[in-house]
Design a protein around this motif. Structure first.
Motif, PDB file in Angstrom:
ATOM      1  N   VAL A 155     -13.418 -14.277 -11.124  1.00 33.97           N
ATOM      2  CA  VAL A 155     -13.254 -12.972 -11.588  1.00 33.97           C
ATOM      3  C   VAL A 155     -12.670 -12.044 -10.359  1.00 33.97           C
ATOM      4  O   VAL A 155     -12.914 -12.358  -9.248  1.00 33.97           O
ATOM      5  CB  VAL A 155     -14.934 -12.452 -11.791  1.00 33.97           C
ATOM      6  CG1 VAL A 155     -14.578 -11.108 -12.012  1.00 33.97           C
ATOM      7  CG2 VAL A 155     -15.557 -13.142 -13.000  1.00 33.97           C
ATOM      8  N   SER A 156     -11.707 -11.145 -11.051  1.00 30.58           N
ATOM      9  CA  SER A 156     -11.105 -10.424  -9.916  1.00 30.58           C
ATOM     10  C   SER A 156     -11.828  -8.943 -10.130  1.00 30.58           C
ATOM     11  O   SER A 156     -11.290  -8.199 -11.340  1.00 30.58           O
ATOM     12  CB  SER A 156      -9.464 -10.261 -10.012  1.00 30.58           C
ATOM     13  OG  SER A 156      -9.100  -9.440  -9.144  1.00 30.58           O
ATOM     14  N   MET A 157     -12.484  -8.453  -9.187  1.00 27.18           N
ATOM     15  CA  MET A 157     -13.066  -7.310  -9.397  1.00 27.18           C
ATOM     16  C   MET A 157     -11.979  -6.102  -8.731  1.00 27.18           C
ATOM     17  O   MET A 157     -11.428  -6.364  -7.722  1.00 27.18           O
ATOM     18  CB  MET A 157     -14.392  -7.110  -8.612  1.00 27.18           C
ATOM     19  CG  MET A 157     -15.500  -8.060  -8.999  1.00 27.18           C
ATOM     20  SD  MET A 157     -16.033  -7.830 -10.901  1.00 27.18           S
ATOM     21  CE  MET A 157     -16.957  -9.046 -11.148  1.00 27.18           C
ATOM     22  N   LEU A 197      -8.413  -4.847   4.569  1.00 25.19           N
ATOM     23  CA  LEU A 197      -7.329  -5.872   4.889  1.00 25.19           C
ATOM     24  C   LEU A 197      -7.443  -6.564   6.106  1.00 25.19           C
ATOM     25  O   LEU A 197      -6.697  -7.334   6.678  1.00 25.19           O
ATOM     26  CB  LEU A 197      -6.096  -5.548   4.543  1.00 25.19           C
ATOM     27  CG  LEU A 197      -5.637  -4.944   2.995  1.00 25.19           C
ATOM     28  CD1 LEU A 197      -4.298  -4.371   2.887  1.00 25.19           C
ATOM     29  CD2 LEU A 197      -6.372  -5.851   1.959  1.00 25.19           C
ATOM     30  N   SER A 198      -8.596  -6.388   6.765  1.00 26.16           N
ATOM     31  CA  SER A 198      -8.872  -7.026   8.283  1.00 26.16           C
ATOM     32  C   SER A 198      -8.922  -8.579   8.114  1.00 26.16           C
ATOM     33  O   SER A 198      -8.870  -9.065   7.142  1.00 26.16           O
ATOM     34  CB  SER A 198      -9.964  -6.508   8.759  1.00 26.16           C
ATOM     35  OG  SER A 198     -11.170  -7.020   8.175  1.00 26.16           O
ATOM     36  N   ILE A 208      -9.400  -9.483  -0.076  1.00 20.93           N
ATOM     37  CA  ILE A 208      -9.253  -8.415  -0.619  1.00 20.93           C
ATOM     38  C   ILE A 208      -7.834  -8.106  -0.621  1.00 20.93           C
ATOM     39  O   ILE A 208      -7.133  -8.178   0.035  1.00 20.93           O
ATOM     40  CB  ILE A 208     -10.202  -7.125  -0.095  1.00 20.93           C
ATOM     41  CG1 ILE A 208     -11.727  -7.491  -0.083  1.00 20.93           C
ATOM     42  CG2 ILE A 208      -9.820  -5.890  -0.603  1.00 20.93           C
ATOM     43  CD1 ILE A 208     -12.557  -6.556   0.727  1.00 20.93           C
ATOM     44  N   ASP A 209      -7.349  -7.710  -1.906  1.00 24.16           N
ATOM     45  CA  ASP A 209      -5.914  -7.390  -2.178  1.00 24.16           C
ATOM     46  C   ASP A 209      -5.732  -6.054  -2.211  1.00 24.16           C
ATOM     47  O   ASP A 209      -6.457  -5.388  -3.031  1.00 24.16           O
ATOM     48  CB  ASP A 209      -5.440  -8.135  -3.237  1.00 24.16           C
ATOM     49  CG  ASP A 209      -5.206  -9.589  -3.172  1.00 24.16           C
ATOM     50  OD1 ASP A 209      -5.198  -9.966  -1.917  1.00 24.16           O
ATOM     51  OD2 ASP A 209      -5.456 -10.338  -3.975  1.00 24.16           O
ATOM     52  N   HIS A 210      -4.604  -5.337  -1.666  1.00 25.06           N
ATOM     53  CA  HIS A 210      -4.363  -4.033  -2.100  1.00 25.06           C
ATOM     54  C   HIS A 210      -3.499  -3.978  -3.306  1.00 25.06           C
ATOM     55  O   HIS A 210      -2.576  -4.841  -3.414  1.00 25.06           O
ATOM     56  CB  HIS A 210      -3.443  -3.262  -0.956  1.00 25.06           C
ATOM     57  CG  HIS A 210      -2.980  -2.106  -1.115  1.00 25.06           C
ATOM     58  ND1 HIS A 210      -1.706  -1.856  -1.535  1.00 25.06           N
ATOM     59  CD2 HIS A 210      -3.647  -0.902  -1.113  1.00 25.06           C
ATOM     60  CE1 HIS A 210      -1.594  -0.429  -1.629  1.00 25.06           C
ATOM     61  NE2 HIS A 210      -2.718   0.064  -1.438  1.00 25.06           N
ATOM     62  N   VAL A 211      -3.865  -3.230  -4.402  1.00 24.38           N
ATOM     63  CA  VAL A 211      -3.330  -3.275  -5.552  1.00 24.38           C
ATOM     64  C   VAL A 211      -2.286  -1.993  -5.848  1.00 24.38           C
ATOM     65  O   VAL A 211      -0.887  -2.192  -5.924  1.00 24.38           O
ATOM     66  CB  VAL A 211      -4.220  -3.298  -6.757  1.00 24.38           C
ATOM     67  CG1 VAL A 211      -3.562  -2.991  -8.141  1.00 24.38           C
ATOM     68  CG2 VAL A 211      -5.203  -4.245  -6.621  1.00 24.38           C
ATOM     69  N   ILE A 267      -6.192  11.021  -1.449  1.00 18.81           N
ATOM     70  CA  ILE A 267      -5.439   9.576  -1.880  1.00 18.81           C
ATOM     71  C   ILE A 267      -6.391   8.560  -2.516  1.00 18.81           C
ATOM     72  O   ILE A 267      -7.133   8.202  -1.783  1.00 18.81           O
ATOM     73  CB  ILE A 267      -4.816   9.219  -0.693  1.00 18.81           C
ATOM     74  CG1 ILE A 267      -3.716  10.286   0.137  1.00 18.81           C
ATOM     75  CG2 ILE A 267      -4.096   8.072  -0.778  1.00 18.81           C
ATOM     76  CD1 ILE A 267      -3.300   9.876   1.266  1.00 18.81           C
ATOM     77  N   ALA A 268      -5.829   8.166  -3.722  1.00 14.84           N
ATOM     78  CA  ALA A 268      -6.589   6.993  -4.372  1.00 14.84           C
ATOM     79  C   ALA A 268      -6.016   5.583  -4.149  1.00 14.84           C
ATOM     80  O   ALA A 268      -4.756   5.551  -4.389  1.00 14.84           O
ATOM     81  CB  ALA A 268      -6.622   7.487  -5.581  1.00 14.84           C
ATOM     82  N   SER A 269      -6.801   4.726  -3.803  1.00 11.69           N
ATOM     83  CA  SER A 269      -6.277   3.502  -3.630  1.00 11.69           C
ATOM     84  C   SER A 269      -7.030   2.352  -4.356  1.00 11.69           C
ATOM     85  O   SER A 269      -8.257   2.587  -4.460  1.00 11.69           O
ATOM     86  CB  SER A 269      -6.144   3.112  -2.143  1.00 11.69           C
ATOM     87  OG  SER A 269      -5.316   3.889  -1.235  1.00 11.69           O
ATOM     88  N   VAL A 270      -6.480   1.423  -4.994  1.00 13.78           N
ATOM     89  CA  VAL A 270      -7.232   0.510  -5.623  1.00 13.78           C
ATOM     90  C   VAL A 270      -6.990  -0.901  -4.922  1.00 13.78           C
ATOM     91  O   VAL A 270      -6.035  -1.273  -4.517  1.00 13.78           O
ATOM     92  CB  VAL A 270      -6.689   0.306  -7.173  1.00 13.78           C
ATOM     93  CG1 VAL A 270      -7.368  -0.728  -7.775  1.00 13.78           C
ATOM     94  CG2 VAL A 270      -6.798   1.576  -7.804  1.00 13.78           C
ATOM     95  N   TYR A 271      -8.104  -1.669  -4.818  1.00 12.77           N
ATOM     96  CA  TYR A 271      -8.338  -2.830  -4.265  1.00 12.77           C
ATOM     97  C   TYR A 271      -8.891  -3.984  -5.102  1.00 12.77           C
ATOM     98  O   TYR A 271      -9.747  -3.798  -5.756  1.00 12.77           O
ATOM     99  CB  TYR A 271      -9.163  -3.003  -2.994  1.00 12.77           C
ATOM    100  CG  TYR A 271      -8.505  -1.974  -1.934  1.00 12.77           C
ATOM    101  CD1 TYR A 271      -7.512  -2.420  -1.041  1.00 12.77           C
ATOM    102  CD2 TYR A 271      -8.798  -0.613  -1.888  1.00 12.77           C
ATOM    103  CE1 TYR A 271      -7.002  -1.745  -0.017  1.00 12.77           C
ATOM    104  CE2 TYR A 271      -8.311   0.180  -0.820  1.00 12.77           C
ATOM    105  CZ  TYR A 271      -7.271  -0.385  -0.075  1.00 12.77           C
ATOM    106  OH  TYR A 271      -6.750   0.419   0.780  1.00 12.77           O
ATOM    107  N   ALA A 272      -8.256  -5.232  -5.051  1.00 10.76           N
ATOM    108  CA  ALA A 272      -8.905  -6.218  -5.953  1.00 10.76           C
ATOM    109  C   ALA A 272      -9.631  -7.148  -5.027  1.00 10.76           C
ATOM    110  O   ALA A 272      -9.349  -7.578  -3.924  1.00 10.76           O
ATOM    111  CB  ALA A 272      -7.735  -6.884  -6.829  1.00 10.76           C
ATOM    112  N   ILE A 273     -10.749  -7.884  -5.709  1.00 14.86           N
ATOM    113  CA  ILE A 273     -11.602  -8.677  -5.023  1.00 14.86           C
ATOM    114  C   ILE A 273     -11.836 -10.048  -5.619  1.00 14.86           C
ATOM    115  O   ILE A 273     -12.787  -9.837  -6.442  1.00 14.86           O
ATOM    116  CB  ILE A 273     -12.889  -8.145  -4.577  1.00 14.86           C
ATOM    117  CG1 ILE A 273     -12.680  -6.823  -3.796  1.00 14.86           C
ATOM    118  CG2 ILE A 273     -13.567  -9.053  -3.412  1.00 14.86           C
ATOM    119  CD1 ILE A 273     -14.129  -5.821  -3.667  1.00 14.86           C
ATOM    120  N   PRO A 274     -10.897 -10.861  -5.758  1.00 13.30           N
ATOM    121  CA  PRO A 274     -11.057 -12.457  -6.736  1.00 13.30           C
ATOM    122  C   PRO A 274     -12.076 -13.172  -6.009  1.00 13.30           C
ATOM    123  O   PRO A 274     -12.209 -13.521  -4.854  1.00 13.30           O
ATOM    124  CB  PRO A 274      -9.542 -12.955  -6.467  1.00 13.30           C
ATOM    125  CG  PRO A 274      -8.896 -12.108  -5.602  1.00 13.30           C
ATOM    126  CD  PRO A 274      -9.731 -10.898  -4.908  1.00 13.30           C
TER     127      PRO A 274
END
Length: 139
Positions: free
Chosen positions: A57-59, A85-86, A105-108, A128-135
């Motif tokens: 799953v990628s959240m 992203l550390s 964690i990926d920056h989308v 500023i809105a940022s989206v990150y994915a956590i597979p």
């Protein structure tokens, strides 16, 4: 799906970095708390192998960075991105494992800074809105 637990991982990482973070709603007096960020649960996509397509799953989570100037919102967004992203991977939620342990964690995407005049006349906030994915995958 575990949106709640994945969102909790992000909130914990940001809080541990010493940044002001809220979950789902900002502080009651936003101008007294800037800069800060708000973490929202996002979408979930299954991405497993063909034999078990629902196993991985990628959240996604959204982190909105808020300041009383564009520079302050950008500063917060930079700190959040650097934290998430550390090189030190966070602990995965119970029963899950990171698909990519070195950088889970990926920056989308990050949207451009916007002005929010809803905070009161003559006292805008910027965000500023940022989206990150956590597979993740079952452990």
């Amino acid at each position: 799906m575990e949106l709640r637990t994945h969102t909790g991982v992000v909130v914990t990482m940001i809080d541990t970095a010493g940044l002001d973070v809220y979950r789902g709603i900002g502080p009651p007096a936003p101008h007294d708390s800037v800069p800060y960020c708000v973490v929202y649960s996002g979408d979930a996509h299954t991405e497993g192998p063909s034999g078990d397509p629902d196993s991985d799953v990628s959240m996604e989570v959204q982190v909105t960075s808020i300041g009383d100037s564009e520079e302050q919102a950008a500063w917060m967004a930079d700190r959040v991105r650097n934290t998430l992203l550390s090189v030190t991977p966070p602990t995965p939620p119970s029963g899950r494992a990171w698909l990519r342990p070195q950088r889970p964690i990926d920056h989308v995407l990050t949207r451009p800074c916007e002005r929010d005049d809803d905070a009161g006349p003559g006292a805008p906030l910027y965000y500023i809105a940022s989206v990150y994915a956590i597979p993740t995958t079952p452990s």
